[in-house]
Design a protein around this motif. Structure first.
Motif, short mmCIF file in Angstrom:
data_model
loop_
_atom_site.label_atom_id
_atom_site.label_comp_id
_atom_site.label_asym_id
_atom_site.label_seq_id
_atom_site.Cartn_x
_atom_site.Cartn_y
_atom_site.Cartn_z
N LEU A 98 0.84 -1.20 0.00
CA LEU A 98 0.00 0.00 0.00
C LEU A 98 0.88 1.25 0.00
N ALA A 99 0.56 2.17 -0.92
CA ALA A 99 1.23 3.48 -0.98
C ALA A 99 0.16 4.52 -1.22
N GLY A 100 -0.21 5.24 -0.15
CA GLY A 100 -1.29 6.21 -0.28
C GLY A 100 -2.60 5.49 -0.57
N GLU A 101 -3.20 5.80 -1.73
CA GLU A 101 -4.45 5.15 -2.13
C GLU A 101 -4.21 3.97 -3.07
N ASN A 102 -2.97 3.77 -3.47
CA ASN A 102 -2.66 2.71 -4.44
C ASN A 102 -2.31 1.41 -3.71
N LEU A 103 -2.86 0.32 -4.23
CA LEU A 103 -2.64 -1.00 -3.64
C LEU A 103 -2.26 -1.97 -4.76
#
Length: 664
Positions: A98-103
């Protein structure tokens, strides 16, 4: 005053005396050529082989790799350490990042501090595609990942990501992984974390689908001992991987090259052997008076044999030393000329080529020259005064036996395969016999022609053995050159047939059914040839109606095959890299039956007419084996163990795979 006898002649004086003889210089030159040819080829092929093995070890991750779906016993590491082996550990599993809103899905690699054992990671703090080699792994709190993960997460080096319960600083982009070959079909990008940080993520539990690996490297003998120690202790889920299991296509190509170069040098040795036989024949005739004089002065047979043995073996050893030096220099030149093709630094040569060169020189001297020289030991002074009327003693059958035995020994040493050496020896022997018969026949015809036609310019002795020997020598020379040309053509033809110029260099996998037509149109517009093959996952559950399981087989490979799913395919046409050896290919797309690869049929003990039942997505699929194929796995084309006719699996869930050639 006591006079000096023959025994007081020193070796140096003898060598100076023999050096004045043209026959001895020719003998030394022939030996020098032979040793140079053999050692240069052996030096080069040995260095190439060691370079290939080093590269294979790097791709594999070590000289021996132990893998399992469960945690491995620490006793394995303790035993390896006692044997002097270096080791590293890694655990692989899939997890979301997970990075911010990106998965995104990634393949996590938790590695110990001594990873990688062989080679180096290449990393960079930017995404420009280049990297620097490093053996330093991520520090606690850091993670490294392949560039693709940065792009998919839309982050840059230095950003923070979440992996399980832990946050990591994604500090470096990994541009090259030394053991990438062990994960060739891993679609998710890889992310590296220290093994010490794995527990804090909370991702690894007894229910996790993880792959545990131990990598080992060290001396060959220690690796062999460790492998033997491991085998009886392996659990059902554990598997050994070594260099013997990796890169079969490259190994096969390398073996072909080594065999061709070895036989090429061997044929040059045979040519030089013919020159040695001819020179030693003349040298033996020249030494007959000297032997008679030595016997007249009271020299015994044992002394004469020892005297000549010492001289001949000294000459052979000198030829081996200087030939090895020339061979080493020649292979350096060859390595330089092929540097663009090899495209890597070759390791330092070992001592094996020197030993082979010395053996070659000694065998040739003892086999080709010694019998011709030693026959003079039986010559008596009386025979000299009688004009050597006993000419039959000059060419004893024992001499031919020694030569034949020497030729076979050289072939065996060079070919390193008994059957190949035997075939080549029989062919060479048959050729020499044919040349001898032709020479005697021609000699007889010319003699009769000279007698009947009064052709005085044709003068042949009653038994001109030198003419016969010359005919055999030149005939053998032409035979060797013809054989070398044939071997060269055969090798090149095989390579060209196995890997054509338009061999696929790109592979497309996991193509979804809805993408198939668009992809075909895309490739056709760019005039790229392709064939899309369906891939259907199925587990073999029954043979001839009887249920089977891995425990029914003792063979490890059979157990592994039954413990996993097969990649089945439906083929409308027989691929060019396949050949039917039993049965017939499917007549049309609706034909029944399975076509199975020969190797897997032997492993599972199945044959023509057997019924196989596969579990495909929970549904049984049963067909009868109607053909057995051989497959060239090095063809760079998609190949399958088991296939059906083109339309038989249309209703089954599948993805597609293809290989294409894209010009540089």
């Amino acid at each position: 005053m006591k006079t000096q006898g023959p025994a007081s002649i020193h070796l140096a004086e003898q060598l100076r005396r023999y050096w004045r003889l043209a026959e001895m210089r020719l003998l030394l030159l022939a030996l020098l050529v032979s040793v140079t040819a053999v050692t240069s080829v052996t030096f080069f092929t040995e260095r190439m082989d060691r370079a290939m093995m080093a590269q294979a070890s790097q791709v594999l991750g070590g000289d021996l790799v132990l893998t399992s779906s469960r945690p491995l016993d620490r006793a394995y590491i303790e035993e390896a350490s006692q044997l002097g082996l270096r080791h590293a550990e890694l655990i692989e599993f899939g997890s979301m990042v997970l990075a911010g809103e990106n998965l995104k899905l990634a393949q996590v690699r938790a590695v110990t501090e001594n990873y990688p054992l062989i080679g180096s990671l290449e990393t960079n703090t930017t995404l420009d595609g280049t990297g620097q080699k490093t053996r330093i792994l991520p520090e606690p709190g850091q993670a490294w990942a392949e560039s693709r993960l940065f792009i998919e997460l839309d982050v840059a080096p230095g950003n923070e990501i979440q992996l399980g319960k832990r946050n990591f600083d994604l500090s470096h982009a990994v541009t090259r992984i030394p053991d990438q070959g062990t994960t060739s079909f891993q679609f998710a990008p890889q992310i590296f974390i220290p093994m010490s940080e794995l527990d804090s993520t909370g991702l690894l539990t007894p229910a996790s689908r993880a792959r545990f690996r131990m990598l080992f490297t060290g001396a060959d003998d220690a690796i062999s001992d460790f492998r033997q120690w491991l085998k009886p202790r392996l659990q059902a889920t554990e598997k050994i991987q070594s260099l013997d299991d990796g890169m079969p296509a490259i190994q096969q190509a390398m073996q072909r090259a080594q065999r061709f170069l070895g036989l090429a040098s061997l044929l040059s040795v045979i040519l030089a052997g013919a020159a040695i036989a001819l020179a030693s024949y003349s040298l033996g005739r020249r030494e007959i008076p000297a032997v008679a004089v030595l016997k007249t002065l009271g020299a015994g047979r044992r002394y004469i044999v020892r005297r000549y043995t010492l001289v001949l073996m000294t000459i052979a050893t000198l030829a081996a030393v200087f030939g090895a030096i020339l061979g080493f220099l020649l292979q350096l030149l060859l390595s330089y000329l092929l540097r663009d093709f090899i495209n890597q630094s070759l390791p330092a040569p070992g001592w094996t080529p020197l030993l082979i060169g010395l053996l070659t020189s000694w065998i040739m001297m003892l086999g080709f020259a010694a019998p011709q020289i030693y026959r003079t030991v039986n010559i008596t002074p009386v025979q000299i005064f009688q004009g050597l009327s006993n000419q039959r003693n000059l060419l004893l059958p024992l001499s031919f036996a020694f030569i034949a035995l020497s030729v076979f020994a050289l072939m065996w040493v060079q070919a390193r395969e008994l059957r190949l050496a035997l075939y080549l020896f029989l062919a060479t022997t048959a050729a020499i016999a044919l040349f001898w018969f032709s020479a005697r026949l021609l000699e007889s015809v010319l003699r009769k022609l000279a007698e009947h036609q009064k052709l005085h310019f044709i003068r042949l002795q009653a038994s001109n053995r030198r003419t016969t020997l010359l005919t055999i020598v030149f005939g053998t020379s032409f035979f060797c050159l013809l054989l070398l040309s044939t071997l060269h053509s055969e090798l090149i033809d095989r390579w060209e047939a196995s890997i054509p110029e338009d061999a696929p260099n790109q592979f497309l996998v996991n193509i979804q059914p809805g993408e198939k037509e668009r992809l075909k149109q895309h490739l056709e517009e760019r005039q790229i040839k392709s064939s899309l093959y369906p891939m259907i996952r199925g587990r073999l559950v029954a043979i001839n109606g009887q249920s089977i399981s891995p425990s029914d087989y003792e063979d490890d490979r059979a157990r592994r095959l039954l413990a996993r799913e097969f990649n089945l395919s439906a083929l409308s046409e027989l691929p060019v890299s396949n050949e039917i050896i039993q049965g017939q290919w499917f007549a049309d797309g609706d034909s029944d039956g399975f076509s199975i690869e020969e190797g897997i049929a032997q492993t599972l003990g199945i044959s023509m007419g057997d019924q196989l039942t596969y579990d495909i997505a929970g549904q049984p699929f049963t067909e009868t084996i109607t053909s057995i194929r051989t497959v060239r796995w090095d063809s760079m084309q998609p190949n399958f163990f088991v296939a059906t006719a083109g339309n038989r699996l249309n209703n089954q869930p599948s993805t597609f795979i293809t290989s294409i050639h894209i010009p540089t």
